[in-house]
Design a protein around this motif. Sequence first.
Motif, short mmCIF file in Angstrom:
data_model
loop_
_atom_site.label_atom_id
_atom_site.label_comp_id
_atom_site.label_asym_id
_atom_site.label_seq_id
_atom_site.Cartn_x
_atom_site.Cartn_y
_atom_site.Cartn_z
N ALA A 1 0.83 -1.21 0.00
CA ALA A 1 0.00 0.00 0.00
C ALA A 1 0.86 1.26 0.00
CB ALA A 1 -0.93 -0.01 1.21
N ALA A 2 1.97 1.22 0.74
CA ALA A 2 2.88 2.38 0.74
C ALA A 2 3.46 2.61 -0.65
CB ALA A 2 3.99 2.17 1.76
N GLN A 3 3.81 1.53 -1.34
CA GLN A 3 4.34 1.67 -2.69
C GLN A 3 3.28 2.20 -3.65
OE1 GLN A 3 6.05 -2.07 -3.92
NE2 GLN A 3 7.96 -1.67 -2.83
N VAL A 4 2.08 1.66 -3.56
CA VAL A 4 1.01 2.11 -4.47
C VAL A 4 0.68 3.57 -4.22
CG1 VAL A 4 -1.44 1.85 -5.01
CG2 VAL A 4 0.01 -0.16 -4.84
N ASN A 5 0.59 3.97 -2.96
CA ASN A 5 0.28 5.37 -2.65
C ASN A 5 1.38 6.30 -3.16
OD1 ASN A 5 -2.12 4.65 -1.39
ND2 ASN A 5 -1.18 4.49 0.62
N ALA A 6 2.64 5.89 -2.98
CA ALA A 6 3.74 6.72 -3.48
C ALA A 6 3.70 6.79 -5.01
CB ALA A 6 5.08 6.16 -3.00
N ALA A 7 3.42 5.65 -5.66
CA ALA A 7 3.37 5.63 -7.12
C ALA A 7 2.22 6.49 -7.64
CB ALA A 7 3.22 4.20 -7.62
N ARG A 8 1.07 6.41 -6.98
CA ARG A 8 -0.06 7.24 -7.42
C ARG A 8 0.22 8.72 -7.21
NH1 ARG A 8 -4.60 4.48 -8.71
NH2 ARG A 8 -4.74 2.29 -8.07
N THR A 9 0.91 9.07 -6.13
CA THR A 9 1.27 10.46 -5.92
C THR A 9 2.21 10.94 -7.02
OG1 THR A 9 1.03 10.14 -3.54
CG2 THR A 9 2.26 12.08 -4.27
N LEU B 1 7.05 12.86 -1.64
CA LEU B 1 6.56 11.84 -2.57
C LEU B 1 6.56 10.44 -1.98
CD1 LEU B 1 8.16 12.96 -5.96
CD2 LEU B 1 5.82 13.27 -5.17
N GLY B 2 7.34 10.17 -0.92
CA GLY B 2 7.35 8.84 -0.30
C GLY B 2 8.00 7.77 -1.14
N LEU B 3 8.99 8.13 -1.98
CA LEU B 3 9.61 7.15 -2.85
C LEU B 3 10.51 6.17 -2.11
CD1 LEU B 3 10.56 9.41 -5.91
CD2 LEU B 3 8.64 7.83 -5.68
N SER B 4 10.78 6.41 -0.83
CA SER B 4 11.58 5.44 -0.07
C SER B 4 10.87 4.11 0.07
CB SER B 4 11.91 6.01 1.31
OG SER B 4 10.72 6.30 2.04
N ALA B 5 9.56 4.05 -0.21
CA ALA B 5 8.85 2.76 -0.19
C ALA B 5 9.37 1.82 -1.27
CB ALA B 5 7.35 3.00 -0.39
N PHE B 6 10.03 2.36 -2.30
CA PHE B 6 10.57 1.52 -3.37
C PHE B 6 12.06 1.24 -3.20
CE2 PHE B 6 6.86 3.57 -5.19
CZ PHE B 6 6.24 2.52 -5.84
N THR B 7 12.65 1.73 -2.12
CA THR B 7 14.10 1.57 -1.94
C THR B 7 14.45 0.87 -0.64
OG1 THR B 7 14.27 3.77 -0.95
CG2 THR B 7 14.58 3.61 -3.33
N GLY B 8 13.51 0.07 -0.11
CA GLY B 8 13.79 -0.63 1.13
C GLY B 8 13.95 0.28 2.32
N GLY B 9 13.31 1.44 2.32
CA GLY B 9 13.43 2.38 3.42
C GLY B 9 14.59 3.35 3.28
#
Length: 901
Positions: free
Chosen positions: A298-306, A844-852
């Motif tokens: 969900a964190a990845q999807v939300n970051a991607a949608r943003t 943007l919360g892109l750290s969800a795609f980089t393992g934190g």
Amino acid sequence: MSVGAAARRVRAYGGQFLLLAVLTLVVTLLVSGVPRLVNRLAEQGLRAQLTSEPPARRDLSYTSNALVPTTKTAMADAQERFDALAAGMPPQVRSAITERWLRVDIPPTRVVGPDLAARNLLVDVGLRAMPGVQDVGTLVEGAWPSETYVPDRPIEVALDVDVARKLNLRAGSRLRIGTVDLAGTFGNPKPLVVSGLFRPINRADGAWEGLPQLLRIIEPKGDSEPFTITGVIAQSAMNKRATEGWPIQSEFRYRLGIDRIAASGLNQLIDGLQEMQRNLPPGYALTIGVDVPLRAFAAQVNAARTLLAVIGAGVLATLAGLIVLAAMLATRRRRSEFALIRARGGAATTGARRSLAESLLVVPAAALVGWLLGTLFPGEPDPTAPYAAAATVLVTLALPLATLAVPAGGAARRDLVRMRPSARRLTVEVSLLLLAVLAAVLLRRRGLTLGEVDPLLVSVPVLLAVAAAVLALRAYPWPLRLVSRLAARTRGTVTFLGTARAGRSAVAAPLVVVVLAIGTAAFCGVAAAGVAASRDRAAERIVPADALIRGERFAPDTVAALDGMPGVRAVTPVLIESDQRLAADDLGTDARMGQATVLLVDGPGLATVTEESDVDGAVPAVLRSARTEPGPLPAIVSPAVAADLSRGGLADSAFISVQGQRYEFRVAGAQDTFPLLAANISRFVILPWQALPQRSTTPVPTSLLVAGDRLDVQALRQAGDQGQLRYQQQGAVTGRERPLGVTVDTRAGVRRDLGDGGANGVLAFGFVAGAVGGTVLGLLAIAFTVLAGARARGQVLSRLRTLGLSRRQWRGLLLVELAPLVGVSVLTGALVGAVLPLVLNPVLGLSAFTGGMPVRVAFEPGLVVAVVALGAVALGFAVAVEALNNRRLRLGEVLRLGEES
């Protein structure tokens, strides 16, 4: 004005209306189709993530602390609670359940019998009543336990055939089950008989995954410990045992189906699971494993949608600009027609009504076609119909509004007049600049909720691009005028005429559109490069070598064994222990500062391995240079530990335990993170292995870092398992428990896992679509920019050709005139794209795609190459568009027919 007349005008100006229709179609296609495609990619990513997890991870397990039935039998009470718990779940959770299982257990207790004594086996048996076991298992020998209760009949139990044979049991084996006191005395025996042996129809069926498992033997931990197995008894027998006071426990498992979990309802499902944990029935413990991967996804999807909202805002703003340019070009070509209408007594709105009638014949139909094409995209639709309707209305009104903006008089030679901006225009431009800066600051301070379309978020990129375009418009004519003055002193005319015309050209709207498009493409490229670099750093933090072997404890000679393997260049040991208390003295007096993770590393060895593995990240000098000497060990600690030690006066002397030995250390430095430690570990102490003082026992590694080329993962795993086994067998006391197998992670594999799976498909789609779409729309905007001044350039070139300008000089003049405009547009757009990630990255919360790992956006040399290449392509494209347009206009006719032909 009749429909027929409007249709004839549409046919007469077919090219202009075709362009407007295509742009409208693209807008509604994107509004309708892209959300479907994004939802499809999100669903595929969620399916892949859940499929990669063990099926038991999707279980919701209620375990009773104690089950003491009152008026009902044990099984009836358990069945009632089983159904009540399912009915009381939140609807979003209940609808996702596809399978469920009930079981009631009697804890393992001692059994004895002649078949066990024949092999001198010590065995504990747990008894389980599991409704439906006959449907998932098939009998091999004997019969299932009878549900008919007969007084004084022995307890009938069915065992897995493999489990029974390993323990010398068979159908008909007679045993006695009873209790064992602290002295080891067997008492209160009850007769027990093995009624039958079964084999599971499908070992992967969730019915067999309850703990302890029916299909496995729990190995003893020591020589005096028993084997533990579980057998199936009848429900009537379980009821009888419960009434006799035997302790029993219930477990209710509900499995969520992969096909029942939708990405669109992920947040609601997670909220439902949280509600279940908050409203836990008394006497029950709830175990949920699926919430962790669901939250991560969900964190990845939300970051991607943003991120997609930012990219979509840039693309749609560019398309809106193109539509405005198309409307302006159409009305400019028909300026004389509207002027004639006004001269013949027509009202000011007559031309606008004409344009509205023409737009109504073209735009709604094109919008409907685009919407229908978008519905062909796979995926679940979003409620975007109102947005498409609003876009259709705005595009329909674009042409009438542009018609109203046409000057009432004839056209003027604005390229020959040195225009000064009015006070009103300067006020608007300054206000726009201030608004863009204010919006960016507010967005950084306020933050946003990921996954939602925030108006401020989508407006900031557009405002910054427009503000940058305004600055470029104000700045770029000045150096051109200077170059033009210098060129006036030379003998050639090409440079002088080209720079003079470029400095006087009025290209405000086209330049803004080009900057928007190129800025969107550059933003995608820079952000994608930042995410990729952060993934590399995350992989290096998790595995700061080519491979990492994790286990329990390895024999000291494992390092030498690995060092001699093919392809291995360097090996170093690592010891990690979590939750260790800080002590104030060697006696172990608690410092009352909380627990910390201890990391023991060989400083020179770690430096060698990281260097051989080409890992970016220097080992602190204090760890590399530490030597065995009197006094506390120099240690690198986390800021939280350093602050606690400083407040407690222990910064120069504190103690911590490592594998049972207490070592004194001092704070020699502080770091926020360190390789091998998870991102959520905020309290740690790192000690240099090579500087440890001599003790009666020496620490042994729990992990091994390996550097090498073309490493064989299977060979590394085998060497690690053998090292664990040697450690267990070479000690003074050896146990019979087999060590768990080691895990081998390679840095390349970790990097690949970070970039694959999850919502990475959505992220990659956003980056690729934004970069490609921005580039294509940028080139199209440049074509509009060229066409906006093509008529005036055609007239000048016609006159110059009659004065002797050669074809080669004509091409040079085009290059000189168009190069500044194209260069400024592309460069400004690239600068906007490079700045946008710096402004938006924190929210943007892109750290969800980089393992934190926090995403750091830095200067990319590849961006310079891309800008130069794009500028060359754009300039060539602009010259080609100009040449084609001149051929179509036939320069001789332009000169002969006059300025406004």
